[in-house]
Design a protein around this motif. Structure first.
Motif, PDB file in Angstrom:
ATOM      1  N   SER A 228      66.181 138.553  83.887  1.00  0.00           N
ATOM      2  CA  SER A 228      67.044 139.570  84.468  1.00  0.00           C
ATOM      3  C   SER A 228      68.170 139.935  83.517  1.00  0.00           C
ATOM      4  O   SER A 228      68.502 139.176  82.604  1.00  0.00           O
ATOM      5  CB  SER A 228      67.635 139.092  85.800  1.00  0.00           C
ATOM      6  OG  SER A 228      68.512 138.003  85.579  1.00  0.00           O
ATOM      7  N   CYS A 229      68.726 141.105  83.753  1.00  0.00           N
ATOM      8  CA  CYS A 229      69.922 141.511  83.015  1.00  0.00           C
ATOM      9  C   CYS A 229      70.858 142.220  83.986  1.00  0.00           C
ATOM     10  O   CYS A 229      70.431 142.815  84.966  1.00  0.00           O
ATOM     11  CB  CYS A 229      69.586 142.387  81.815  1.00  0.00           C
ATOM     12  SG  CYS A 229      68.847 143.975  82.192  1.00  0.00           S
ATOM     13  N   GLU A 230      72.119 142.095  83.680  1.00  0.00           N
ATOM     14  CA  GLU A 230      73.162 142.710  84.505  1.00  0.00           C
ATOM     15  C   GLU A 230      74.105 143.434  83.552  1.00  0.00           C
ATOM     16  O   GLU A 230      74.615 142.839  82.600  1.00  0.00           O
ATOM     17  CB  GLU A 230      73.914 141.625  85.264  1.00  0.00           C
ATOM     18  CG  GLU A 230      75.138 142.093  85.988  1.00  0.00           C
ATOM     19  CD  GLU A 230      75.977 140.939  86.524  1.00  0.00           C
ATOM     20  OE1 GLU A 230      77.001 141.244  87.155  1.00  0.00           O
ATOM     21  OE2 GLU A 230      75.643 139.764  86.297  1.00  0.00           O
ATOM     22  N   TRP A 231      74.323 144.709  83.797  1.00  0.00           N
ATOM     23  CA  TRP A 231      75.221 145.485  82.944  1.00  0.00           C
ATOM     24  C   TRP A 231      76.661 145.209  83.354  1.00  0.00           C
ATOM     25  O   TRP A 231      77.039 145.423  84.493  1.00  0.00           O
ATOM     26  CB  TRP A 231      74.887 146.975  83.021  1.00  0.00           C
ATOM     27  CG  TRP A 231      73.500 147.219  82.513  1.00  0.00           C
ATOM     28  CD1 TRP A 231      72.403 147.516  83.247  1.00  0.00           C
ATOM     29  CD2 TRP A 231      73.072 147.096  81.162  1.00  0.00           C
ATOM     30  NE1 TRP A 231      71.305 147.598  82.427  1.00  0.00           N
ATOM     31  CE2 TRP A 231      71.684 147.340  81.141  1.00  0.00           C
ATOM     32  CE3 TRP A 231      73.717 146.790  79.955  1.00  0.00           C
ATOM     33  CZ2 TRP A 231      70.930 147.308  79.973  1.00  0.00           C
ATOM     34  CZ3 TRP A 231      72.971 146.758  78.793  1.00  0.00           C
ATOM     35  CH2 TRP A 231      71.597 147.009  78.804  1.00  0.00           C
TER      36      TRP A 231
ATOM     37  N   ALA B 121      62.397 142.585  82.473  1.00  0.00           N
ATOM     38  CA  ALA B 121      61.662 142.446  83.741  1.00  0.00           C
ATOM     39  C   ALA B 121      60.226 141.989  83.487  1.00  0.00           C
ATOM     40  O   ALA B 121      59.691 141.173  84.247  1.00  0.00           O
ATOM     41  CB  ALA B 121      61.677 143.766  84.509  1.00  0.00           C
TER      42      ALA B 121
ATOM     43  N   HIS C 142      72.357 138.448  80.196  1.00  0.00           N
ATOM     44  CA  HIS C 142      70.918 138.181  80.252  1.00  0.00           C
ATOM     45  C   HIS C 142      70.705 136.801  80.853  1.00  0.00           C
ATOM     46  O   HIS C 142      71.380 135.846  80.473  1.00  0.00           O
ATOM     47  CB  HIS C 142      70.327 138.222  78.836  1.00  0.00           C
ATOM     48  CG  HIS C 142      68.943 137.686  78.764  1.00  0.00           C
ATOM     49  ND1 HIS C 142      68.666 136.428  78.271  1.00  0.00           N
ATOM     50  CD2 HIS C 142      67.764 138.215  79.150  1.00  0.00           C
ATOM     51  CE1 HIS C 142      67.359 136.223  78.341  1.00  0.00           C
ATOM     52  NE2 HIS C 142      66.795 137.282  78.873  1.00  0.00           N
TER      53      HIS C 142
ATOM     54  N   GLU D  36      65.801 146.888  80.169  1.00  0.00           N
ATOM     55  CA  GLU D  36      65.480 146.503  81.537  1.00  0.00           C
ATOM     56  C   GLU D  36      63.978 146.297  81.720  1.00  0.00           C
ATOM     57  O   GLU D  36      63.548 145.346  82.377  1.00  0.00           O
ATOM     58  CB  GLU D  36      66.012 147.545  82.527  1.00  0.00           C
ATOM     59  CG  GLU D  36      67.526 147.530  82.621  1.00  0.00           C
ATOM     60  CD  GLU D  36      68.095 148.685  83.432  1.00  0.00           C
ATOM     61  OE1 GLU D  36      67.330 149.585  83.848  1.00  0.00           O
ATOM     62  OE2 GLU D  36      69.319 148.693  83.640  1.00  0.00           O
ATOM     63  N   ARG D  37      63.160 147.161  81.123  1.00  0.00           N
ATOM     64  CA  ARG D  37      61.703 147.018  81.220  1.00  0.00           C
ATOM     65  C   ARG D  37      61.225 145.754  80.506  1.00  0.00           C
ATOM     66  O   ARG D  37      60.406 145.001  81.045  1.00  0.00           O
ATOM     67  CB  ARG D  37      61.006 148.248  80.632  1.00  0.00           C
ATOM     68  CG  ARG D  37      61.011 149.461  81.538  1.00  0.00           C
ATOM     69  CD  ARG D  37      60.072 150.541  81.050  1.00  0.00           C
ATOM     70  NE  ARG D  37      60.399 151.038  79.724  1.00  0.00           N
ATOM     71  CZ  ARG D  37      61.294 151.995  79.447  1.00  0.00           C
ATOM     72  NH1 ARG D  37      61.953 152.563  80.437  1.00  0.00           N
ATOM     73  NH2 ARG D  37      61.524 152.369  78.212  1.00  0.00           N
TER      74      ARG D  37
END
Length: 143
Positions: free
Chosen positions: A61-64, A56, A74, A52-53
């Motif tokens: 962006s990423c979504e779990w 960002a 991603h 996530e770091r």
């Protein structure tokens, strides 16, 4: 030039909105997948928080998709699909590579690359573009 003559609205949308690449990745590498590498090796991280770091910091962006981190979507930042090079507009064929190649049980072409405003790309224009690229391809001797 040929693409702009055949699909001027498509090229105009690419120029105006750019594109966003999106791919669903598992935590670990999967040789049977077109994507291949998992998020850990792609981003050289070990944990969800670390990913996530990193993402960002790149403006992405990423979504779990799974709470345990086994699947993640991603999304790139909005990227140009057409640029000027030596006074000419050039088209970046990564768009076609993603659309035609990122296909597995988690990824479908229409979701892997979209316009920067979120709209779907014209499938007919992309198919024409892929055929055009094949027709214009030049084999170069690698040294």
């Amino acid at each position: 030039d040929a693409l702009a003559r055949e699909y001027p609205d498509f090229v105009a949308q690419l120029e105006q909105h750019g594109v966003v690449y999106s791919r669903v990745m598992s935590a670990h590498d999967r040789s049977e997948s077109a994507i291949g590498r998992g998020w850990k090796s792609t981003f050289n991280v070990e944990s969800m928080a670390e990913l996530e770091r990193v993402v960002a910091a790149k403006g992405e962006s990423c979504e779990w998709l799974a709470a345990d981190g086994s699947l993640m979507r991603h999304c790139s930042q909005v990227l140009p699909a057409v640029r000027e090079w030596h006074g000419r507009k050039v088209f970046f064929n990564q768009l076609v590579a993603a659309y035609t190649g990122w296909r597995d049980e988690y990824n479908t072409p229409s979701e892997c690359v979209r316009l920067g405003n979120g709209a779907a790309l014209d499938a007919r224009a992309l198919e024409y573009t892929a055929a055009l690229l094949d027709r214009l391809a030049v084999a170069l001797r690698w040294r």
